[in-house]
Design an enzyme around this catalytic site. Structure first.
Site, mmCIF file in Angstrom:
data_model
loop_
_atom_site.group_PDB
_atom_site.id
_atom_site.type_symbol
_atom_site.label_atom_id
_atom_site.label_comp_id
_atom_site.label_asym_id
_atom_site.label_seq_id
_atom_site.Cartn_x
_atom_site.Cartn_y
_atom_site.Cartn_z
ATOM 1 N N ARG A 44 28.438 76.785 83.671
ATOM 2 C CA ARG A 44 28.197 78.197 83.306
ATOM 3 C C ARG A 44 26.685 78.371 83.253
ATOM 4 O O ARG A 44 26.021 77.748 82.417
ATOM 5 C CB ARG A 44 28.840 78.521 81.962
ATOM 6 C CG ARG A 44 28.383 79.835 81.388
ATOM 7 C CD ARG A 44 29.231 80.315 80.228
ATOM 8 N NE ARG A 44 30.489 80.862 80.686
ATOM 9 C CZ ARG A 44 31.278 81.648 79.967
ATOM 10 N NH1 ARG A 44 30.950 81.970 78.728
ATOM 11 N NH2 ARG A 44 32.397 82.111 80.476
ATOM 12 N N HIS A 55 32.572 85.344 88.318
ATOM 13 C CA HIS A 55 33.385 84.653 87.313
ATOM 14 C C HIS A 55 34.772 84.392 87.924
ATOM 15 O O HIS A 55 35.758 85.015 87.553
ATOM 16 C CB HIS A 55 33.486 85.520 86.060
ATOM 17 C CG HIS A 55 33.887 84.775 84.823
ATOM 18 N ND1 HIS A 55 34.122 83.414 84.793
ATOM 19 C CD2 HIS A 55 34.092 85.210 83.551
ATOM 20 C CE1 HIS A 55 34.455 83.051 83.559
ATOM 21 N NE2 HIS A 55 34.450 84.128 82.796
ATOM 22 N N GLN A 89 37.923 83.693 85.867
ATOM 23 C CA GLN A 89 38.420 84.911 85.232
ATOM 24 C C GLN A 89 39.223 85.729 86.245
ATOM 25 O O GLN A 89 40.317 86.212 85.930
ATOM 26 C CB GLN A 89 37.235 85.739 84.711
ATOM 27 C CG GLN A 89 37.650 86.971 83.935
ATOM 28 C CD GLN A 89 38.337 86.629 82.636
ATOM 29 O OE1 GLN A 89 37.787 85.902 81.816
ATOM 30 N NE2 GLN A 89 39.536 87.144 82.429
ATOM 31 N N ASP A 96 34.708 95.442 80.706
ATOM 32 C CA ASP A 96 33.951 94.273 80.234
ATOM 33 C C ASP A 96 32.809 94.828 79.381
ATOM 34 O O ASP A 96 32.527 96.033 79.401
ATOM 35 C CB ASP A 96 33.433 93.489 81.457
ATOM 36 C CG ASP A 96 32.618 92.244 81.108
ATOM 37 O OD1 ASP A 96 32.694 91.770 79.952
ATOM 38 O OD2 ASP A 96 31.896 91.744 81.994
ATOM 39 N N CYS A 124 38.248 90.880 79.969
ATOM 40 C CA CYS A 124 38.012 89.433 80.038
ATOM 41 C C CYS A 124 37.740 88.837 78.658
ATOM 42 O O CYS A 124 37.957 87.655 78.444
ATOM 43 C CB CYS A 124 36.850 89.144 80.978
ATOM 44 S SG CYS A 124 35.339 90.046 80.556
ATOM 45 N N ARG A 178 43.840 82.145 81.397
ATOM 46 C CA ARG A 178 42.645 81.400 81.789
ATOM 47 C C ARG A 178 42.963 79.903 81.909
ATOM 48 O O ARG A 178 42.489 79.218 82.798
ATOM 49 C CB ARG A 178 41.513 81.629 80.766
ATOM 50 C CG ARG A 178 40.890 83.021 80.803
ATOM 51 C CD ARG A 178 40.145 83.255 82.116
ATOM 52 N NE ARG A 178 39.244 82.164 82.391
ATOM 53 C CZ ARG A 178 37.979 82.083 81.935
ATOM 54 N NH1 ARG A 178 37.477 83.067 81.207
ATOM 55 N NH2 ARG A 178 37.218 81.053 82.232
HETATM 56 N N1 NVA Z 1 29.867 90.069 81.854
HETATM 57 C C1 NVA Z 1 30.015 89.180 80.739
HETATM 58 C C2 NVA Z 1 31.289 88.403 80.851
HETATM 59 C C3 NVA Z 1 31.594 87.489 79.707
HETATM 60 C C4 NVA Z 1 32.845 86.693 79.909
HETATM 61 C C5 NVA Z 1 28.806 88.267 80.660
HETATM 62 O O1 NVA Z 1 28.303 87.838 81.701
HETATM 63 O O2 NVA Z 1 28.350 87.996 79.543
HETATM 64 N N1 CP Z 2 36.162 85.619 79.365
HETATM 65 C C1 CP Z 2 35.332 84.576 79.124
HETATM 66 O O1 CP Z 2 34.779 83.948 80.036
HETATM 67 O O2 CP Z 2 35.182 84.275 77.805
HETATM 68 P P1 CP Z 2 34.135 83.232 77.188
HETATM 69 O O3 CP Z 2 32.759 83.791 77.464
HETATM 70 O O4 CP Z 2 34.460 83.165 75.740
HETATM 71 O O5 CP Z 2 34.309 81.927 77.885
#
Ligand code: NVA
Ligand code: CP
Length: 299
Positions: free
Chosen positions: A95, A122, A125, A216, A256, A284
């Protein structure tokens, strides 16, 4: 060897195969005696836990690594980390802030790389999202001809959702305020995958008659300094019951998570009967298991 950086790394047939593997209850253990390194530059609840449990269900050992422990490009380069960890682990998940770090990882890796969220995509997701829609509407084959509306920032989650749903035959509408629309390059990429995509700044028009509404957060991880400005820009883009009422009568709501109740979605929608967000969160783990099984079969 295959990697998973974005949904369109897969053909439609491969995407469908991963969804089938995700739904399978067969006790395959392709990771018996093997490990998966899970590198995080940002926080996570769902991704870390779903990935760790997917690895355990496949017989393997997940090893979560926090940013201060390895330091991608700070303590040593992404390339050196990946080449080292690949000598211990069968798979590497990451990540990251910059998607280019994943591309650099792929360039040198001797094991499959899995995108656990970047600034661009993602995919895990997106897999869980289509699994949830398939559960809601009667299987993967039931998705073609339906429509999904995404209301919010046209960034990582929107792109993977558009690719996953669109490649399975759903029409995709994305409503974003000016300045926060999906980039032209991303729109072109989504359309190049054969997706029927409409981008607009009108959430009501986007949601009219659709089978699923998705949102989101307005402020993604790493953008916290822009939160005030974003709250102003996204005013009017909250998913409310009134907005859902303009969709199809059987509409489902997806998010998400994590959610900022009162910003991108009301508490009533999130907790309401049309919300599938907890099943989506559970998916997930199933989607991760399917993706990892597929990557192990295609090494
Ligand atoms: N768009 C959000 C998604 C989190 C799962 C982010 O990048 O923080
Ligand atoms: N939806 C998602 O990726 O959640 P987290 O950021 O908690 O992993």
């Amino acid at each position: 060897m295959r990697h998973l950086l974005e949904i369109d790394d897969l053909s439609v047939a491969e995407l469908t195969e991963i969804l089938q593997l995700s739904s399978s209850t067969e006790g395959a253990q392709p990771l018996a005696g093997l490990g998966m390194a899970l590198l995080f530059e940002k926080p996570s609840a769902r991704t870390r836990n779903s990935m760790e449990m997917a690895v355990v269900q496949l017989g393997g050992h997940p090893l979560t690594i926090r940013p201060d422990e390895v330091g991608l490009d700070t303590r040593e380069t992404v390339e050196d980390v990946v080449r080292t960890l690949g000598r211990y682990h069968a798979l590497i998940g990451a990540r990251v802030f910059e998607h280019t770090k994943l591309e650099r990882a792929v360039a040198v890796s001797e094991v499959p790389i899995v995108n656990m969220l970047s600034d661009e995509a993602h995919p895990l997701q997106g897999l869980a999202d289509v699994l949830t829609l398939a559960d809601a509407f009667g299987g993967v084959d039931s998705l073609a001809g339906r429509a999904v509306a995404y209301v919010g920032d046209g960034n990582n989650v929107a792109r993977s959702l558009a690719l996953a749903t669109g490649m399975l035959g759903m029409a995709v509408r994305i409503a974003s305020p000016e300045g926060y629309a999906m980039s032209e390059a991303d729109q072109a990429r989504v359309r190049a995958a054969g997706v029927e995509l409409v981008c607009t700044d009108d959430p009501v028009a986007a949601c009219a008659g659709v089978d699923a509404v998705y949102t989101d957060v307005w402020t993604s991880m790493g953008q916290e300094e822009e939160a005030v400005e974003r709250r102003r820009a996204f005013a009017g883009f909250t998913v409310t019951d009134a907005l859902l009422d303009s969709a199809a009568s059987e509409v489902v709501f997806l998010h998400c998570l994590p959610a900022h109740r009162g910003e991108e979605v009301t508490d009533a929608v999130l907790e309401g009967s049309r919300s599938r967000v907890w099943a989506q969160a559970e998916n997930r783990m199933h989607a991760a298991r399917g993706a990892l099984r597929w990557l192990m079969e295609n090494r």
